[in-house]
Write a protein that holds these residues in place. Structure first.
Motif, PDB file in Angstrom:
ATOM      1  N   VAL A   7       0.851  -1.187   0.000  1.00 38.04           N
ATOM      2  CA  VAL A   7       0.000   0.000   0.000  1.00 38.04           C
ATOM      3  C   VAL A   7       0.889   1.240   0.000  1.00 38.04           C
ATOM      4  N   GLY A   8       0.573   2.170  -0.877  1.00 34.75           N
ATOM      5  CA  GLY A   8       1.307   3.426  -0.944  1.00 34.75           C
ATOM      6  C   GLY A   8       0.677   4.462  -0.039  1.00 34.75           C
ATOM      7  N   VAL A   9       1.503   5.159   0.740  1.00 39.60           N
ATOM      8  CA  VAL A   9       0.988   6.170   1.662  1.00 39.60           C
ATOM      9  C   VAL A   9       1.742   7.475   1.479  1.00 39.60           C
ATOM     10  N   GLU A 105       1.334  -9.296  -4.840  1.00 38.71           N
ATOM     11  CA  GLU A 105       0.161  -9.867  -5.497  1.00 38.71           C
ATOM     12  C   GLU A 105      -0.948  -8.837  -5.632  1.00 38.71           C
ATOM     13  N   LEU A 106      -0.810  -7.707  -4.914  1.00 39.75           N
ATOM     14  CA  LEU A 106      -1.788  -6.630  -5.019  1.00 39.75           C
ATOM     15  C   LEU A 106      -1.143  -5.353  -4.506  1.00 39.75           C
ATOM     16  N   VAL A 107      -1.399  -4.248  -5.217  1.00 39.06           N
ATOM     17  CA  VAL A 107      -1.006  -2.919  -4.749  1.00 39.06           C
ATOM     18  C   VAL A 107      -2.274  -2.107  -4.528  1.00 39.06           C
ATOM     19  N   VAL A 137      -4.090  -3.744  -9.352  1.00 40.05           N
ATOM     20  CA  VAL A 137      -4.042  -2.499  -8.582  1.00 40.05           C
ATOM     21  C   VAL A 137      -5.451  -2.169  -8.100  1.00 40.05           C
ATOM     22  N   LEU A 138      -5.591  -1.951  -6.806  1.00 42.97           N
ATOM     23  CA  LEU A 138      -6.880  -1.605  -6.216  1.00 42.97           C
ATOM     24  C   LEU A 138      -6.836  -0.132  -5.830  1.00 42.97           C
ATOM     25  N   VAL A 139      -7.704   0.656  -6.445  1.00 44.25           N
ATOM     26  CA  VAL A 139      -7.756   2.094  -6.202  1.00 44.25           C
ATOM     27  C   VAL A 139      -8.973   2.382  -5.329  1.00 44.25           C
ATOM     28  N   VAL A 140      -8.735   2.957  -4.154  1.00 46.67           N
ATOM     29  CA  VAL A 140      -9.803   3.219  -3.195  1.00 46.67           C
ATOM     30  C   VAL A 140     -10.372   4.605  -3.470  1.00 46.67           C
TER      31      VAL A 140
END
Length: 293
Positions: A7-9, A105-107, A137-140
């Motif tokens: 996760v990018g913060v 496996e997921l960003v 890529v999961l974009v919230v």
């Protein structure tokens, strides 16, 4: 599977929401979570320590350490059983997170960060990762409906198969249903050959719809066998794909799309449907690139 969610913060509210989502994803997958901050300032030769005239806890480096610590604490509170690590990597976010995606496996990222421009619905980092990332890529964007299904756009293309498989896995992990949506028009439906070769190459709408129904059923068949506990609703819509998916996102907890679909142009890394989903969906959006992308 590498057993790692990244996760990018950056300290923004959007990235903290992404941390909570990423922690839940790691818990569902039985994976570790890595909190990553791209530290751009050293490359710009900006002083990192506290000012001689300011408090000792000031300065850019201390600020970064604080925001990373807050993100780690948020992750551990959300999913105490998940092993959480963190790293600060010198570089700009696009390059840093793309490199991190190669081992994940997921960003997960927020839709906009600290550098977002007013009126820009999705930040450049999210769009870049969806186009170039080495994993889904999961974009919230929005929180989504926690009681809603996972929605996946199905187009029957080989590259779209990875998105369908990802959606089934997500539905199974979340313990929810799956809405498999296929939208078609006379412009994007492949025309079956007429029974009589002497007839014009055209088909009534009923024949086209039957063809699209078979396409949807065939795209789901193998995945149903792999995930027998996932309840699947098949929905065939005669109309534009983008509008259909955005409408479905209003009652979904996650929307899954492929990076490019059946109508994609060669060299176009992110198709119009996935871009529209990133900008306008009313729930988090996962963009899944096929292995041949």
């Amino acid at each position: 599977m590498s057993g790692l969610v990244v996760v990018g913060v950056d300290g923004s509210a959007s990235s903290l929401a992404a941390v909570e989502t990423a922690a839940r994803e790691a818990r569902w997958r039985g994976a570790g979570l890595r909190v990553v901050h791209a530290f751009l300032w050293p490359a710009m030769h900006v002083p990192l320590g506290p000012s001689p005239l300011g408090p000792p806890e000031g300065g850019i480096r201390n600020m970064v350490e604080d925001l990373v610590a807050e993100a780690v604490a948020r992750a551990r509170k959300t999913a105490p059983e998940v092993e959480v690590s963190h790293t600060v990597v010198t570089g700009e976010p696009l390059t840093v997170l793309e490199a991190q995606s190669r081992a994940a496996e997921l960003v997960v990222v927020g839709s906009r960060g600290m550098g977002g421009f007013v009126g820009l619905l999705v930040g450049s980092t999210a769009v870049h990762l969806a186009s170039h990332g080495g994993c889904p890529v999961l974009v919230v964007r929005e929180t989504g409906d926690a009681s809603g299904p996972v929605v996946v756009g199905v187009d029957g293309s080989p590259k779209g198969e990875a998105a369908v498989d990802f959606a089934f896995a997500e539905a199974a992990q979340r313990g929810t249903g799956l809405l498999a949506l296929h939208a078609w028009t006379t412009w994007n439906a492949p025309l079956p050959a007429p029974p009589d070769p002497n007839q014009p190459y055209a088909s009534p709408r009923g024949e086209l719809q039957a063809t699209e129904e078979r396409l949807l059923a065939e795209a789901l068949a193998g995945h149903r066998e792999r995930y027998p506990d996932v309840q699947v609703e098949q929905r065939l819509i005669h109309g534009p794909t983008r509008e259909a998916l955005i409408e479905a996102s209003r009652t979904a907890q996650l929307l899954v799309v492929g990076a490019r679909g059946r109508g994609g142009f060669t060299g176009l890394l992110l198709g119009s449907v996935s871009q529209a989903a990133l900008h306008h969906a009313e729930c988090p959006v996962a963009v899944v690139r096929g292995s041949a992308s």
